[in-house]
Design a protein around this motif. Structure first.
Motif, PDB file in Angstrom:
ATOM      1  N   ILE A 249     -80.606  59.212 -37.622  1.00 18.22           N
ATOM      2  CA  ILE A 249     -79.854  57.987 -37.923  1.00 18.22           C
ATOM      3  C   ILE A 249     -80.254  57.487 -39.307  1.00 18.22           C
ATOM      4  O   ILE A 249     -81.426  57.156 -39.537  1.00 18.22           O
ATOM      5  CB  ILE A 249     -80.114  56.887 -36.869  1.00 18.22           C
ATOM      6  N   LEU A 250     -79.304  57.478 -40.237  1.00 18.93           N
ATOM      7  CA  LEU A 250     -79.589  57.015 -41.601  1.00 18.93           C
ATOM      8  C   LEU A 250     -79.423  55.510 -41.709  1.00 18.93           C
ATOM      9  O   LEU A 250     -80.135  54.848 -42.459  1.00 18.93           O
ATOM     10  CB  LEU A 250     -78.619  57.689 -42.599  1.00 18.93           C
ATOM     11  N   GLU A 251     -78.465  54.977 -40.944  1.00 20.25           N
ATOM     12  CA  GLU A 251     -78.139  53.564 -41.112  1.00 20.25           C
ATOM     13  C   GLU A 251     -77.422  53.063 -39.867  1.00 20.25           C
ATOM     14  O   GLU A 251     -76.627  53.802 -39.281  1.00 20.25           O
ATOM     15  CB  GLU A 251     -77.214  53.412 -42.327  1.00 20.25           C
ATOM     16  N   THR A 252     -77.679  51.828 -39.466  1.00 20.89           N
ATOM     17  CA  THR A 252     -76.905  51.206 -38.390  1.00 20.89           C
ATOM     18  C   THR A 252     -76.283  49.935 -38.958  1.00 20.89           C
ATOM     19  O   THR A 252     -76.949  49.166 -39.658  1.00 20.89           O
ATOM     20  CB  THR A 252     -77.773  50.840 -37.173  1.00 20.89           C
ATOM     21  N   VAL A 253     -74.998  49.743 -38.678  1.00 21.33           N
ATOM     22  CA  VAL A 253     -74.306  48.536 -39.156  1.00 21.33           C
ATOM     23  C   VAL A 253     -73.720  47.818 -37.952  1.00 21.33           C
ATOM     24  O   VAL A 253     -72.875  48.371 -37.234  1.00 21.33           O
ATOM     25  CB  VAL A 253     -73.178  48.892 -40.158  1.00 21.33           C
ATOM     26  N   PHE A 254     -74.163  46.591 -37.746  1.00 22.70           N
ATOM     27  CA  PHE A 254     -73.697  45.795 -36.608  1.00 22.70           C
ATOM     28  C   PHE A 254     -72.339  45.195 -36.937  1.00 22.70           C
ATOM     29  O   PHE A 254     -72.161  44.557 -37.968  1.00 22.70           O
ATOM     30  CB  PHE A 254     -74.725  44.687 -36.338  1.00 22.70           C
TER      31      PHE A 254
ATOM     32  N   VAL B 213     -71.084  49.069 -33.040  1.00 23.08           N
ATOM     33  CA  VAL B 213     -72.068  49.348 -34.087  1.00 23.08           C
ATOM     34  C   VAL B 213     -71.664  50.669 -34.736  1.00 23.08           C
ATOM     35  O   VAL B 213     -71.162  51.577 -34.070  1.00 23.08           O
ATOM     36  CB  VAL B 213     -73.505  49.411 -33.511  1.00 23.08           C
ATOM     37  N   LYS B 214     -71.821  50.710 -36.061  1.00 18.13           N
ATOM     38  CA  LYS B 214     -71.494  51.933 -36.780  1.00 18.13           C
ATOM     39  C   LYS B 214     -72.798  52.618 -37.152  1.00 18.13           C
ATOM     40  O   LYS B 214     -73.700  51.980 -37.686  1.00 18.13           O
ATOM     41  CB  LYS B 214     -70.694  51.567 -38.028  1.00 18.13           C
ATOM     42  N   LEU B 215     -72.882  53.919 -36.865  1.00 19.37           N
ATOM     43  CA  LEU B 215     -74.077  54.680 -37.229  1.00 19.37           C
ATOM     44  C   LEU B 215     -73.705  55.717 -38.264  1.00 19.37           C
ATOM     45  O   LEU B 215     -72.712  56.430 -38.122  1.00 19.37           O
ATOM     46  CB  LEU B 215     -74.636  55.435 -36.007  1.00 19.37           C
ATOM     47  N   ARG B 216     -74.528  55.793 -39.309  1.00 20.76           N
ATOM     48  CA  ARG B 216     -74.395  56.889 -40.263  1.00 20.76           C
ATOM     49  C   ARG B 216     -75.461  57.890 -39.890  1.00 20.76           C
ATOM     50  O   ARG B 216     -76.645  57.533 -39.784  1.00 20.76           O
ATOM     51  CB  ARG B 216     -74.584  56.362 -41.688  1.00 20.76           C
TER      52      ARG B 216
ATOM     53  N   ALA C 118     -70.497  57.473 -36.549  1.00 17.71           N
ATOM     54  CA  ALA C 118     -70.196  57.217 -35.137  1.00 17.71           C
ATOM     55  C   ALA C 118     -69.951  55.731 -34.978  1.00 17.71           C
ATOM     56  O   ALA C 118     -70.546  54.916 -35.690  1.00 17.71           O
ATOM     57  CB  ALA C 118     -71.357  57.647 -34.262  1.00 17.71           C
ATOM     58  N   ARG C 119     -69.065  55.388 -34.072  1.00 14.41           N
ATOM     59  CA  ARG C 119     -68.848  53.975 -33.782  1.00 14.41           C
ATOM     60  C   ARG C 119     -69.017  53.795 -32.276  1.00 14.41           C
ATOM     61  O   ARG C 119     -68.252  54.364 -31.493  1.00 14.41           O
ATOM     62  CB  ARG C 119     -67.447  53.566 -34.218  1.00 14.41           C
ATOM     63  N   LEU C 120     -70.052  53.063 -31.881  1.00 12.04           N
ATOM     64  CA  LEU C 120     -70.358  52.909 -30.459  1.00 12.04           C
ATOM     65  C   LEU C 120     -70.025  51.495 -30.011  1.00 12.04           C
ATOM     66  O   LEU C 120     -70.374  50.538 -30.697  1.00 12.04           O
ATOM     67  CB  LEU C 120     -71.851  53.172 -30.208  1.00 12.04           C
ATOM     68  N   PRO C 121     -69.365  51.358 -28.846  1.00 11.50           N
ATOM     69  CA  PRO C 121     -69.058  50.012 -28.350  1.00 11.50           C
ATOM     70  C   PRO C 121     -70.336  49.282 -27.970  1.00 11.50           C
ATOM     71  O   PRO C 121     -71.314  49.904 -27.545  1.00 11.50           O
ATOM     72  CB  PRO C 121     -68.176  50.286 -27.123  1.00 11.50           C
ATOM     73  N   LEU C 122     -70.318  47.977 -28.122  1.00  7.55           N
ATOM     74  CA  LEU C 122     -71.489  47.163 -27.778  1.00  7.55           C
ATOM     75  C   LEU C 122     -71.074  46.082 -26.788  1.00  7.55           C
ATOM     76  O   LEU C 122     -69.959  45.577 -26.864  1.00  7.55           O
ATOM     77  CB  LEU C 122     -72.017  46.452 -29.022  1.00  7.55           C
ATOM     78  N   ARG C 123     -72.004  45.753 -25.889  1.00  8.17           N
ATOM     79  CA  ARG C 123     -71.812  44.552 -25.083  1.00  8.17           C
ATOM     80  C   ARG C 123     -72.913  43.577 -25.467  1.00  8.17           C
ATOM     81  O   ARG C 123     -74.031  44.012 -25.766  1.00  8.17           O
ATOM     82  CB  ARG C 123     -71.898  44.888 -23.592  1.00  8.17           C
ATOM     83  N   PRO C 124     -72.610  42.263 -25.461  1.00  8.61           N
ATOM     84  CA  PRO C 124     -73.642  41.311 -25.877  1.00  8.61           C
ATOM     85  C   PRO C 124     -74.924  41.474 -25.067  1.00  8.61           C
ATOM     86  O   PRO C 124     -76.027  41.265 -25.584  1.00  8.61           O
ATOM     87  CB  PRO C 124     -73.009  39.948 -25.599  1.00  8.61           C
ATOM     88  N   SER C 125     -74.792  41.892 -23.802  1.00 13.56           N
ATOM     89  CA  SER C 125     -75.983  42.003 -22.952  1.00 13.56           C
ATOM     90  C   SER C 125     -76.723  43.332 -23.143  1.00 13.56           C
ATOM     91  O   SER C 125     -77.790  43.536 -22.588  1.00 13.56           O
ATOM     92  CB  SER C 125     -75.567  41.869 -21.487  1.00 13.56           C
ATOM     93  N   ALA C 126     -76.126  44.271 -23.909  1.00 10.91           N
ATOM     94  CA  ALA C 126     -76.760  45.584 -24.075  1.00 10.91           C
ATOM     95  C   ALA C 126     -76.820  45.973 -25.548  1.00 10.91           C
ATOM     96  O   ALA C 126     -75.993  46.742 -26.034  1.00 10.91           O
ATOM     97  CB  ALA C 126     -75.971  46.635 -23.283  1.00 10.91           C
ATOM     98  N   PRO C 127     -77.766  45.423 -26.297  1.00 12.50           N
ATOM     99  CA  PRO C 127     -77.868  45.756 -27.723  1.00 12.50           C
ATOM    100  C   PRO C 127     -78.243  47.221 -27.921  1.00 12.50           C
ATOM    101  O   PRO C 127     -78.728  47.865 -26.986  1.00 12.50           O
ATOM    102  CB  PRO C 127     -78.971  44.828 -28.229  1.00 12.50           C
ATOM    103  N   LEU C 128     -78.039  47.714 -29.134  1.00 10.01           N
ATOM    104  CA  LEU C 128     -78.329  49.117 -29.437  1.00 10.01           C
ATOM    105  C   LEU C 128     -79.830  49.383 -29.298  1.00 10.01           C
ATOM    106  O   LEU C 128     -80.647  48.631 -29.815  1.00 10.01           O
ATOM    107  CB  LEU C 128     -77.870  49.421 -30.864  1.00 10.01           C
ATOM    108  N   SER C 129     -80.165  50.457 -28.575  1.00 11.54           N
ATOM    109  CA  SER C 129     -81.594  50.747 -28.379  1.00 11.54           C
ATOM    110  C   SER C 129     -82.112  51.729 -29.429  1.00 11.54           C
ATOM    111  O   SER C 129     -83.297  52.007 -29.488  1.00 11.54           O
ATOM    112  CB  SER C 129     -81.789  51.320 -26.972  1.00 11.54           C
ATOM    113  N   MET C 130     -81.199  52.286 -30.261  1.00  7.17           N
ATOM    114  CA  MET C 130     -81.636  53.294 -31.251  1.00  7.17           C
ATOM    115  C   MET C 130     -81.961  52.630 -32.583  1.00  7.17           C
ATOM    116  O   MET C 130     -81.378  51.607 -32.923  1.00  7.17           O
ATOM    117  CB  MET C 130     -80.513  54.312 -31.457  1.00  7.17           C
ATOM    118  N   THR C 131     -82.844  53.248 -33.338  1.00  5.19           N
ATOM    119  CA  THR C 131     -83.224  52.654 -34.626  1.00  5.19           C
ATOM    120  C   THR C 131     -83.056  53.657 -35.757  1.00  5.19           C
ATOM    121  O   THR C 131     -83.008  54.872 -35.531  1.00  5.19           O
ATOM    122  CB  THR C 131     -84.703  52.200 -34.605  1.00  5.19           C
TER     123      THR C 131
END
Ligand code: ATP
Length: 353
Positions: free
Chosen positions: A296-301, A306-309, A320-333
């Motif tokens: 993962i080079l970059e995460t953009v909220f 969230v968009k991942l480069r 990649a563009r992953l759907p987000l729910r307010p109760s489940a933030p992205l766990s990847m860094t």
């Protein structure tokens, strides 16, 4: 067809603004010309409106050849980005202007102006001057003026370019409702792919004076026929490789990718398209036929997503563009190495001309 453009060429000295354009717009249809700056959109609109005479080709309205007809005789309503309202005339006088040009009797003029202002929800503003209105209201006056004489064709050239985002979105929906309600045959010009996807019955994607593809928004997005269209409409992962036996191709770092269709003759160059929302990352990738690992080079909220480069080892950078729910933030860094995967049917083959 209500509007038919055939083989239109327009040159300005050494520049070929239109290189042989064919286009047909059906009655009541909203067709958008989408293309980057300088691709020839405005020139095409001017040819249709009669402000430019093409060097080659024809323009028909219904069955009538209007290629050489002056703009006034074409019965075309137009709205431009900069409104072009008469500053010294009231809103009602601005809207009445095309009717005066057509010498309609006063009583009918007044009735039509009242109807047009009601359609754009400006009935209470007839006595105001343009400078006493907001940008969005001025644009609605311009729209009322363009439709008040019931034109057979409506031309809109980047009409919302000067408006802020929120206002632009509400105007887009308003124009769409009005256009459908009045069944106005409409040619809409924009360089904004999101606007084109929202508004159009069909989109014609233009590049360098030619139309590359015409189709519904869903077709143009999901099944672009050229690399240019894939890249210009929406975000994309364009994977260059070598066509393999069966369906798919060999791509450096990703190995053998299974696609929904043949990528061409085995051994030849091939390009595959994968939209960012079709890419799965982390545990979701495990069961998919196309798999790799990437850093993962970059995460953009982005709020809803969230968009991942991602950098595939020994291969391409991917989005990649992953759907987000307010109760489940992205766990990847950022910096983490993750599995990624995608389904066969989400891989679209771009044919090489
Ligand atoms: P934009 O989105 O920036 O308005 P466009 O897609 O509408 O661009 P056009 O305005 O149609 O593009 O221009 C197409 C090409 O023709 C450009 O290279 C432009 O410089 C050229 N061009 C347009 N009108 C003229 C003119 N009157 N004289 C010379 N060149 C022109």
């Amino acid at each position: 067809m209500d509007l038919t453009v055939r083989g239109v060429v327009r040159r300005f000295g050494a520049v070929t603004a239109l290189a042989g354009v064919d286009l047909a717009v059906a009655e009541g249809e909203l067709l958008t010309i989408l293309g980057p700056s300088g691709s020839g959109k405005t020139t095409l609109l001017k040819v249709v409106a009669g402000f430019e005479i093409p060097d080659e080709g024809t323009v028909h309205l219904g069955t009538a050849d209007v290629t050489m007809s002056p703009p006034r005789s074409r019965d075309v309503g137009m709205v431009f980005q900069n409104y072009a309202l008469f500053p010294h005339l009231t809103v009602a006088q601005n809207v009445a202007f095309p009717l005066e040009m057509r010498r309609l009797p006063k009583a009918e003029r007044e009735q039509r102006v009242a109807e047009a202002l009601a359609l754009v929800e400006l009935s209470q503003y007839g006595h105001r001057l343009p400078r006493q209105l907001s940008g969005g209201q001025q644009q609605r006056v311009a729209l009322a003026r363009a439709i008040v004489f019931k034109p057979r064709l409506l031309l809109l050239d980047e009409p919302f370019g000067a408006l802020d985002r929120k206002l632009r979105e509400s105007m887009q929906l308003e124009v769409r409702r009005l256009q459908r309600r009045l069944r106005l045959t409409t040619l809409f010009i924009t360089h904004d792919q999101e606007e084109a996807l929202i508004l159009s019955d069909r989109i014609a994607v233009m590049s360098a004076g030619l139309i590359e593809q015409v189709g519904t928004p869903a077709e143009v997005y999901a099944r672009p026929t050229t690399r240019f269209v894939a890249d210009f409409v929406g975000e994309s992962n364009l994977l260059d490789g070598i066509a393999a036996e069966g369906n798919g191709a060999e791509v450096a770092g990703l190995g053998r990718i299974q696609a929904g269709a043949s990528a061409g003759a085995p051994g030849k160059r091939a390009t595959l398209l994968l939209r960012p929302e079709a890419l799965r990352v982390g545990a979701d990738a495990a069961s998919l036929p196309n798999r790799a690992t990437a850093r993962i080079l970059e995460t953009v909220f982005l709020g809803l997503s969230v968009k991942l480069r991602l950098q595939v080892e020994g291969g391409p950078e991917m989005l990649a563009r992953l759907p987000l729910r307010p109760s489940a933030p992205l766990s990847m860094t950022e910096g983490e190495v993750v599995p990624l995967g995608f389904a066969t049917e989400d891989v679209h083959v771009i044919r090489h001309g």
